[in-house]
Design a protein around this motif. Sequence first.
Motif, PDB file in Angstrom:
ATOM      1  N   UNK A  15      85.860  10.924  85.287  1.00 34.98           N
ATOM      2  CA  UNK A  15      85.694  12.201  84.593  1.00 34.98           C
ATOM      3  C   UNK A  15      86.964  12.557  83.821  1.00 34.98           C
ATOM      4  N   UNK A  16      88.115  12.437  84.487  1.00 36.03           N
ATOM      5  CA  UNK A  16      89.381  12.830  83.856  1.00 36.03           C
ATOM      6  C   UNK A  16      89.730  11.889  82.712  1.00 36.03           C
ATOM      7  N   UNK A  17      89.520  10.588  82.934  1.00 30.66           N
ATOM      8  CA  UNK A  17      89.877   9.633  81.878  1.00 30.66           C
ATOM      9  C   UNK A  17      88.969   9.774  80.664  1.00 30.66           C
ATOM     10  N   UNK A  18      87.678  10.050  80.883  1.00 32.57           N
ATOM     11  CA  UNK A  18      86.824  10.166  79.689  1.00 32.57           C
ATOM     12  C   UNK A  18      87.107  11.461  78.937  1.00 32.57           C
ATOM     13  N   UNK A  21      90.233  10.652  76.963  1.00 34.32           N
ATOM     14  CA  UNK A  21      89.896   9.764  75.850  1.00 34.32           C
ATOM     15  C   UNK A  21      89.264  10.509  74.690  1.00 34.32           C
ATOM     16  N   UNK A  22      88.316  11.408  75.013  1.00 33.27           N
ATOM     17  CA  UNK A  22      87.632  12.160  73.964  1.00 33.27           C
ATOM     18  C   UNK A  22      88.639  13.010  73.190  1.00 33.27           C
ATOM     19  N   UNK A  23      89.574  13.584  73.927  1.00 31.37           N
ATOM     20  CA  UNK A  23      90.586  14.453  73.317  1.00 31.37           C
ATOM     21  C   UNK A  23      91.481  13.662  72.357  1.00 31.37           C
ATOM     22  N   UNK A  24      91.906  12.465  72.785  1.00 32.27           N
ATOM     23  CA  UNK A  24      92.890  11.684  72.037  1.00 32.27           C
ATOM     24  C   UNK A  24      92.239  10.841  70.937  1.00 32.27           C
ATOM     25  N   UNK A  25      91.072  10.226  71.259  1.00 32.64           N
ATOM     26  CA  UNK A  25      90.498   9.297  70.292  1.00 32.64           C
ATOM     27  C   UNK A  25      89.760   9.984  69.165  1.00 32.64           C
ATOM     28  N   UNK A  26      89.515  11.296  69.322  1.00 34.22           N
ATOM     29  CA  UNK A  26      88.846  12.023  68.251  1.00 34.22           C
ATOM     30  C   UNK A  26      89.774  12.380  67.096  1.00 34.22           C
ATOM     31  N   UNK A  88      87.885  23.705  83.377  1.00 28.69           N
ATOM     32  CA  UNK A  88      86.505  23.517  82.923  1.00 28.69           C
ATOM     33  C   UNK A  88      86.055  22.067  83.082  1.00 28.69           C
ATOM     34  N   UNK A  89      86.989  21.117  82.943  1.00 28.48           N
ATOM     35  CA  UNK A  89      86.663  19.699  83.140  1.00 28.48           C
ATOM     36  C   UNK A  89      86.376  19.461  84.624  1.00 28.48           C
ATOM     37  N   UNK A  94      82.640  21.812  81.324  1.00 30.49           N
ATOM     38  CA  UNK A  94      82.616  20.921  80.162  1.00 30.49           C
ATOM     39  C   UNK A  94      82.009  19.595  80.620  1.00 30.49           C
ATOM     40  N   UNK A  95      80.922  19.198  79.970  1.00 28.86           N
ATOM     41  CA  UNK A  95      80.290  17.920  80.314  1.00 28.86           C
ATOM     42  C   UNK A  95      81.020  16.810  79.558  1.00 28.86           C
ATOM     43  N   UNK A  96      81.838  16.045  80.293  1.00 32.93           N
ATOM     44  CA  UNK A  96      82.689  15.059  79.631  1.00 32.93           C
ATOM     45  C   UNK A  96      81.882  13.950  78.958  1.00 32.93           C
ATOM     46  N   UNK A  97      80.637  13.738  79.396  1.00 35.09           N
ATOM     47  CA  UNK A  97      79.835  12.682  78.772  1.00 35.09           C
ATOM     48  C   UNK A  97      79.351  13.093  77.394  1.00 35.09           C
TER      49      UNK A  97
END
Lengths: 169, 138
Positions: A15-18, A21-26, A88-89, A94-97
């Motif tokens: 959960x934390x890694x995804x 990832x979403x935060x950085x790779x976007x 929220x994560x 916040x749905x990390x998927x």
Amino acid sequence: MGQSRPESVQVVKQRRDSALNALVQGVPYIQFLGVTFDRRGDELTGVLPFDEKLIGNPSLPAIHGGVTAAFLEITSIITLSWSFLWNDIESGEIDVHKMSSDTLPRLPKTIDFSVDYLRPGLPRDAYARAIVNRLGRRYASVHVEAWQDRRNKLFAQAVCHFVMPHFSM
Amino acid sequence: MIKNAQWISDFVHVMPHFKALGMRLMSLGDATAELALDYDPRLIGDPQSRVIHGGAVSALMDTCCGLAVLCHSSEPKSTATIDLRIDYMRPATPEEAIQTRAECYHVTRSVAFVRATTFDEDLTRPVASASGAFTVER
């Protein structure tokens, strides 16, 4: 009712890694510079792998001062976003998927940024960690430090202020 | 035209990050320099608004300030940033190029004082401003 069992370590890590990832790779500019993040629990370390295109003065050679500033700013924004999204994560709010660059919560906006250059950036990897000194409803203040070979020999540090999302300028 | 303009222009054009970011040298004058940066999707900092990242603006301003120092009439051999403060007044408009003008307004034996302003195509409202101190190598 009995206490529910703690979540399995894989579920928590995934959960934390995804989310990270979403935060950085976007963010295209973070990819352009090649910055990545190491995570230990909620602690983040920005990593700037050395690359030829980051050089400012080819005769030394040294990392471009603007790259150093950008690296510090990226580390500040990601660390700040991470700390205000953390609850929220963790709660599942916040749905990390479903987190992607289109659905990502808005990022803080930089108001000002003051960089202190302590040593030339050498042609090798650099690391940075930020501390959120104040996270208010509207404004945040962040201190960030960057080093290369030795953690206690900083090559740059900065203080930056942000407007938090929902209270845009 | 200042005396060492050719040398400064050559210096900046071999700077790897100058090329990588896509900076363009617009002019060099007496203690002043102008740089431009075209809009580039690789430099986006906010994927939803498509505004370029503050870091790219910082890199442009830091480079421009350094060039203004080299353009000072005392002809410094080289320079490095001691400190740089940047204020972001508003997001740069997506799809528009940005341009920075820097002015080295005072020089001592070892320190240069510089300020800079960045605009997009709207020249009435600045995007960002900077002020900093730079080393002066004689």
